[in-house]
Design a protein around this motif. Structure first.
Motif, PDB file in Angstrom:
ATOM      1  N   MET A   1       0.745  -1.190   0.097  1.00 56.57           N
ATOM      2  CA  MET A   1      -0.052   0.013   0.050  1.00 56.57           C
ATOM      3  C   MET A   1       0.795   1.276   0.080  1.00 56.57           C
ATOM      4  SD  MET A   1      -2.577   1.291   2.852  1.00 56.57           S
ATOM      5  CE  MET A   1      -1.417   1.878   4.145  1.00 56.57           C
ATOM      6  N   ILE A   2       0.313   2.440  -0.649  1.00 56.71           N
ATOM      7  CA  ILE A   2       0.841   3.728  -0.555  1.00 56.71           C
ATOM      8  C   ILE A   2      -0.197   4.509  -0.204  1.00 56.71           C
ATOM      9  CG2 ILE A   2       0.805   3.978  -2.962  1.00 56.71           C
ATOM     10  CD1 ILE A   2       3.012   5.981  -2.690  1.00 56.71           C
ATOM     11  N   ASP A   3       0.057   5.406   1.012  1.00 54.01           N
ATOM     12  CA  ASP A   3      -0.982   6.513   1.328  1.00 54.01           C
ATOM     13  C   ASP A   3      -0.328   7.689   1.503  1.00 54.01           C
ATOM     14  OD1 ASP A   3      -3.844   6.562   2.717  1.00 54.01           O
ATOM     15  OD2 ASP A   3      -2.401   7.874   3.877  1.00 54.01           O
ATOM     16  N   VAL A   4      -1.064   8.676   1.155  1.00 55.84           N
ATOM     17  CA  VAL A   4      -0.572  10.089   1.209  1.00 55.84           C
ATOM     18  C   VAL A   4      -1.885  10.876   1.961  1.00 55.84           C
ATOM     19  CG1 VAL A   4      -0.183  12.410   0.113  1.00 55.84           C
ATOM     20  CG2 VAL A   4       0.257  10.165  -0.939  1.00 55.84           C
ATOM     21  N   ALA A   5      -1.415  11.404   3.241  1.00 53.42           N
ATOM     22  CA  ALA A   5      -2.472  12.030   4.225  1.00 53.42           C
ATOM     23  C   ALA A   5      -1.754  13.665   4.253  1.00 53.42           C
ATOM     24  CB  ALA A   5      -2.392  11.503   5.479  1.00 53.42           C
ATOM     25  N   TRP A   6      -2.858  14.527   4.406  1.00 54.70           N
ATOM     26  CA  TRP A   6      -2.394  15.952   4.464  1.00 54.70           C
ATOM     27  C   TRP A   6      -3.374  16.788   5.357  1.00 54.70           C
ATOM     28  CZ3 TRP A   6      -4.575  13.391   0.433  1.00 54.70           C
ATOM     29  CH2 TRP A   6      -6.022  14.101   0.095  1.00 54.70           C
ATOM     30  N   ARG A   7      -3.206  17.902   5.708  1.00 51.08           N
ATOM     31  CA  ARG A   7      -3.909  18.924   6.329  1.00 51.08           C
ATOM     32  C   ARG A   7      -3.283  20.117   5.822  1.00 51.08           C
ATOM     33  NH1 ARG A   7      -4.965  19.047  12.492  1.00 51.08           N
ATOM     34  NH2 ARG A   7      -6.487  17.301  11.944  1.00 51.08           N
ATOM     35  N   TYR A   8      -4.302  20.983   5.238  1.00 51.82           N
ATOM     36  CA  TYR A   8      -4.031  22.388   4.498  1.00 51.82           C
ATOM     37  C   TYR A   8      -5.059  23.361   5.183  1.00 51.82           C
ATOM     38  CZ  TYR A   8      -2.675  25.874   1.227  1.00 51.82           C
ATOM     39  OH  TYR A   8      -1.935  26.876   0.343  1.00 51.82           O
TER      40      TYR A   8
END
Length: 259
Positions: A167-174
């Motif tokens: 798995m590859i996962d990208v998480a963010w908060r902007y």
């Protein structure tokens, strides 16, 4: 039985973790989401059900790493379900005195666990997380893991056992200010690769899942309490939902209380 042993262990660990790992920061949230979601295992393909999801989400940091977990309780027209994920991570900058520069802020070792009790699904996700330093983002992380199945399978009355994958996962908060109003755009997007199952000739298709929330800081306006109460929407796009040929493309109403 195996699933409930692991669940009991995880619950106990989470309850005692504050005394084991003194947090330097902590964030807890309760979410309520409502929308029409595709039910990929319904008798009629493409069936959508009114679905309410209650989520408890926790994130915290301690001296040598971070913790992130959530528990979902989903109530649809015909069934209720529980699902949980936990990702403890250990900082190489802290433990190994590693140093990074430029856009790469830190690298962590991760041991993830995914659980679904109704289907007796248990996955382990060992890997690494890249913590990126990108202007404007409160956080931007890339998670790379194996996706190892330890489910009990059909003989135990659960979902079919699966081969291992990744798995590859990208998480963010902007954060985004519009005039005097504060908004946040946050979420994650994951890819899990195709894998076989214990059912001969049936593969679990690779999937792409993106869940993006747009939040308005309503508490700051209504109660002069910044970063406490949010309302907005969550957009969900799921290609090959749960490894089937079904897709999901839904907008859900969202309310979040942070404490």
């Amino acid at each position: 039985m195996q699933f409930y042993v692991y669940t009991s262990f995880l619950t106990a660990l989470l309850l005692v973790s504050p005394s084991l790992f003194a947090s330097v920061w902590s964030e807890n949230e309760l979410h309520i989401q409502y929308g029409d979601l595709n039910q990929p295992f319904a008798d009629i393909p493409g069936t959508e059900s009114d679905t309410t999801i209650f989520t408890f989400q926790h994130a915290s940091g301690w001296e040598h790493g971070e913790n992130f977990f959530f528990v979902d309780y989903a109530s649809a027209d015909d069934e209720d379900s529980l699902y949980a994920e936990w990702y403890p991570s250990f900082s190489t900058a802290s433990l190994l005195n590693a140093s990074y520069g430029g856009v790469l802020k830190n690298v962590s070792f991760v041991m993830g666990i995914n659980m679904a009790p109704e289907s007796d699904v248990l996955k382990y996700l060992p890997g690494v997380q890249l913590h990126l330093d990108v202007e404007g983002f409160q956080f931007l992380n890339v998670l790379l893991t194996a996706y190892l199945d330890d489910s009990e399978g059909i003989d135990a009355g659960g979902a079919p056992k699966e081969d291992d994958s990744w798995m590859i996962d990208v998480a963010w908060r902007y954060p985004l200010a519009v005039g005097s109003q504060q908004f946040y755009i946050e979420g994650h997007a994951e890819y899990i690769d195709e894998r076989g199952s214990e059912i001969a000739g049936l593969n679990v298709r690779s999937w792409v899942l993106a869940q993006v929330q747009v939040r308005w800081d309503a508490g700051n306006v209504l109660f002069n309490a910044k970063d406490r109460l949010f309302v907005g929407i969550e957009y969900q796009y799921w290609k090959n939902k749960l490894g089937t040929r079904e897709d999901d493309n839904a907008v859900q109403a969202l309310a979040v209380w942070r404490f």
